[in-house]
Structures are given as C-alpha cells and as structure tokens.
Design an enzyme around this catalytic site. Structure first.
Site, short mmCIF file in Angstrom:
data_model
loop_
_atom_site.label_atom_id
_atom_site.label_comp_id
_atom_site.label_asym_id
_atom_site.label_seq_id
_atom_site.Cartn_x
_atom_site.Cartn_y
_atom_site.Cartn_z
N ASN A 169 -12.83 -0.31 -4.64
CA ASN A 169 -12.68 -0.64 -6.05
C ASN A 169 -13.89 -1.44 -6.53
O ASN A 169 -14.12 -2.56 -6.07
CB ASN A 169 -11.39 -1.46 -6.25
CG ASN A 169 -11.23 -1.97 -7.65
OD1 ASN A 169 -11.79 -1.44 -8.60
ND2 ASN A 169 -10.45 -3.03 -7.80
N TYR A 222 0.83 -1.21 0.00
CA TYR A 222 0.00 0.00 0.00
C TYR A 222 0.87 1.25 0.00
O TYR A 222 0.62 2.19 -0.75
CB TYR A 222 -0.92 0.02 1.23
CG TYR A 222 -1.92 -1.10 1.27
CD1 TYR A 222 -3.09 -1.06 0.51
CD2 TYR A 222 -1.71 -2.22 2.08
CE1 TYR A 222 -4.01 -2.09 0.56
CE2 TYR A 222 -2.63 -3.25 2.13
CZ TYR A 222 -3.77 -3.19 1.37
OH TYR A 222 -4.69 -4.21 1.41
N GLU A 242 -2.61 -16.46 -9.68
CA GLU A 242 -1.72 -15.71 -10.59
C GLU A 242 -0.29 -16.22 -10.53
O GLU A 242 0.37 -16.34 -11.56
CB GLU A 242 -1.77 -14.21 -10.28
CG GLU A 242 -3.04 -13.55 -10.75
CD GLU A 242 -2.98 -12.04 -10.68
OE1 GLU A 242 -1.97 -11.47 -10.19
OE2 GLU A 242 -3.95 -11.40 -11.12
N CYS A 245 -6.97 -5.05 -7.40
CA CYS A 245 -6.72 -4.61 -6.02
C CYS A 245 -6.19 -5.75 -5.16
O CYS A 245 -5.55 -5.50 -4.13
CB CYS A 245 -7.97 -3.98 -5.42
SG CYS A 245 -9.44 -5.02 -5.50
N HIS A 246 -6.41 -6.99 -5.59
CA HIS A 246 -5.89 -8.12 -4.81
C HIS A 246 -4.36 -8.15 -4.81
O HIS A 246 -3.76 -8.78 -3.95
CB HIS A 246 -6.46 -9.45 -5.34
CG HIS A 246 -6.10 -9.75 -6.77
ND1 HIS A 246 -6.80 -9.21 -7.83
CD2 HIS A 246 -5.13 -10.52 -7.30
CE1 HIS A 246 -6.27 -9.65 -8.97
NE2 HIS A 246 -5.26 -10.44 -8.67
#
Length: 165
Positions: A125, A102, A160, A133-134
């Site tokens: 979001n 962040y 991912e 945002c993850h």
C-alpha cells in the site's frame, strides 16, 4: 487546454514533520500517489515544488493527527491491479478505531483463502494512514506486519482507539 495537460503530468513532493516523524507526500496527475515515512533524516532538502493538492493532503493529515478527521477525502492514484483495488476498498471500509483480520478482508473481496495475498497487498500500500492498512490485523487481533514497523502500527491503532470518540 495545453496548460491542463502540463499540470496533469506535473509531479510534486513535499516532506513535513508529523507526530510520527517526517512524512513525505508525492502527487502526480492531480492525485496523491504516495505517503512515505521518512525514517532517515535527509541530509539535504528533499522537497520539490509543492502543490495545492499536497498542501490539502498535509492539512487533512494535521486534522487526522488532531483527532478531528476520521476519513480522508483526497483524489488517490489508482491501485496497480484489480486485486489491490479491491483490497484498498476493503481497507477503506474498516471504521476508524477498529480492525479487521486479513482473512475477513479476503472473504469480503470475494477471495476467501487469500489472506496472505491480502497481507502482501497491504504491505505494498503506497498510501498508509490515508488508506488505513494499519487497521488490518492477524487472527485474534495479532498485529501482523507493517511496512514501517510493528511499533508504528501499534501507535496508529492506539491513537485511533483513544480518539474515536
């Protein structure tokens, strides 16, 4: 010309089952406005008239979940504020399969010290997965929060990492 304005103001919504459960997509004005994790199975049909844009969004989600798509190319609704727009752009710049803290995003958008505000913007979001945002985490890779639960965030990040090739 009249028909274009009618189509521009047309809203549509559709739900489909995806590997993470039921997902809803809403579009308005020729832009995708929301991706919703439908945590509660609806008791009645929830789909409104679909659209080619929603079909394209689901097609891209299918490709993403198959590991063939790393970034989405959809027309997205504008962010609500300039700060949220800058946070969105920073989130979109995080490479597939990677994360950023962040605080790093806060510095990248010219607001050092605004890590909590970045976290709040991530939590608001309306387009998770599409605007990733993850991929935003706490210091030292701590997961932090996620509007649809930390377990889903962990699943998306692990997914991912396995598929970044």
């Amino acid at each position: 010309m009249q028909q274009e304005s009618i189509l521009t103001n047309y809203s549509s919504f559709s739900c489909r089952r995806m590997p993470v459960g039921l997902i809803g997509i809403r579009a308005h004005g020729g832009r995708v406005t929301d991706l919703l994790f439908m945590h509660v199975e609806p008791s009645t049909a929830v789909s409104a008239p679909g659209s080619p844009l929603i079909d394209e969004a689901f097609g891209q989600l299918d490709a993403w979940f198959a590991g063939r798509l790393k970034a989405f190319s959809l027309p997205l609704a504008d962010a609500r504020t300039d700060f949220e727009r800058r946070v969105r752009e920073a989130m979109l710049a995080i490479p597939y399969g990677q994360t950023a803290p962040y605080g790093e995003l806060a510095a990248a958008i010219g607001s050092p010290g605004a890590a909590r505000a970045v976290g709040s913007a991530c939590g608001r979001n309306p387009l998770p997965i599409i605007v990733p945002c993850h991929r935003v985490v706490g210091v030292g890779g701590r997961l932090g929060g996620y509007s649809s639960g930390v377990e889903l965030k962990r699943w998306l990040l692990d997914f991912e990492r396995r598929n970044r090739g």
